[in-house]
Enzyme design. Structure first.
Site, PDB file in Angstrom:
ATOM      1  N   GLY A 133       0.806  -1.251   0.042  1.00 25.16           N
ATOM      2  CA  GLY A 133       0.123   0.134   0.126  1.00 25.16           C
ATOM      3  C   GLY A 133       0.904   1.351  -0.030  1.00 25.16           C
ATOM      4  N   SER A 134       0.603   2.071  -1.056  1.00 28.69           N
ATOM      5  CA  SER A 134       1.563   3.243  -0.972  1.00 28.69           C
ATOM      6  C   SER A 134       0.891   4.292  -2.027  1.00 28.69           C
ATOM      7  CB  SER A 134       2.956   2.809  -1.446  1.00 28.69           C
ATOM      8  OG  SER A 134       2.737   1.855  -2.412  1.00 28.69           O
TER       9      SER A 134
END
Length: 217
Positions: free
Chosen positions: A185-186
């Site tokens: 996640g980013s």
């Protein structure tokens, strides 16, 4: 194909999965509980495998086109003040990656790496306005003969705990090649010269190595 940054985690997940399947078969007598545990561990393995997938996407390098460095959704398009490297106003384009997106980072342009720096930091959710300046992140600047200097920033999200960046100052890099990986996640921010002609809109889905973010004539 799987990304090399995931090999160790995939191996551990495989060992855990096989061990759980065998133990569930031998230790759990209630059939529905046994099958539930086995299905759950197989789903866990599938999630790990899909996260580290690395689809091959051949790119014909073109200095007049800037391509998406990652898969995800375009969540920011705005003029901002970039305070780390340029220290002036730039056009920011941000792409948010959910845990189900491919997390490979690709070079958006060919050129010379002028700047590459890692910053430890917080783990705010990736879409938080302060994530670009306060989260764990790397800042990379590529000098391209057509676009000039373009900055991209890998930003860790709430679940991410490691950013992998292959860019080093002085390297010559090729558009579309593997530039790194962000685990779980980013977001990636691009900072472009003002006046850059964009080829994407807010909330549009981007595909790393394929979607054209901006063009120069």
């Amino acid at each position: 194909m799987f990304h090399k940054e995931g090999f160790k985690i995939i191996l551990i997940a495989l060992v855990i999965t096989v061990g759980t399947l065998l133990l569930a078969d031998s230790l759990i007598e209630t059939l529905w509980i046994q099958k539930t545990v086995q299905v759950a561990i197989l789903v866990f393995l599938l999630l790990i495998l899909q996260f580290f997938r690395n689809p091959k996407r051949p790119v014909n390098s073109d200095d007049f086109k800037l391509i998406a460095p990652v898969d995800g959704k375009v969540v920011v398009i705005e003029e901002v003040f970039e305070s780390e490297y340029f220290k002036d106003r730039r056009l920011q384009v941000s792409i948010f990656m959910s845990p189900i997106n491919v997390h490979v980072t690709r070079y958006a342009l060919s050129g010379l790496i002028k700047f590459s720096k890692y910053h430890p930091g917080k783990y705010l959710v990736a879409w938080h306005p302060k994530a670009s300046e306060e989260n764990e992140r790397t800042t990379i600047v590529i000098e391209n003969p057509v676009f000039g200097e373009v900055l991209y920033r890998q930003i860790a999200g709430a679940l991410a705990r490691r950013i992998v960046n292959y860019a080093k100052e002085g390297m010559q890099v090729v558009q579309g090649e593997d530039a790194g990986f962000i685990k779980f996640g980013s977001r990636v921010d691009l900072f472009l010269p003002l006046g850059t002609e964009l080829n994407v809109k807010l909330n549009e889905k981007a595909i790393g190595g394929k979607t054209i973010i901006a063009v120069r004539s």
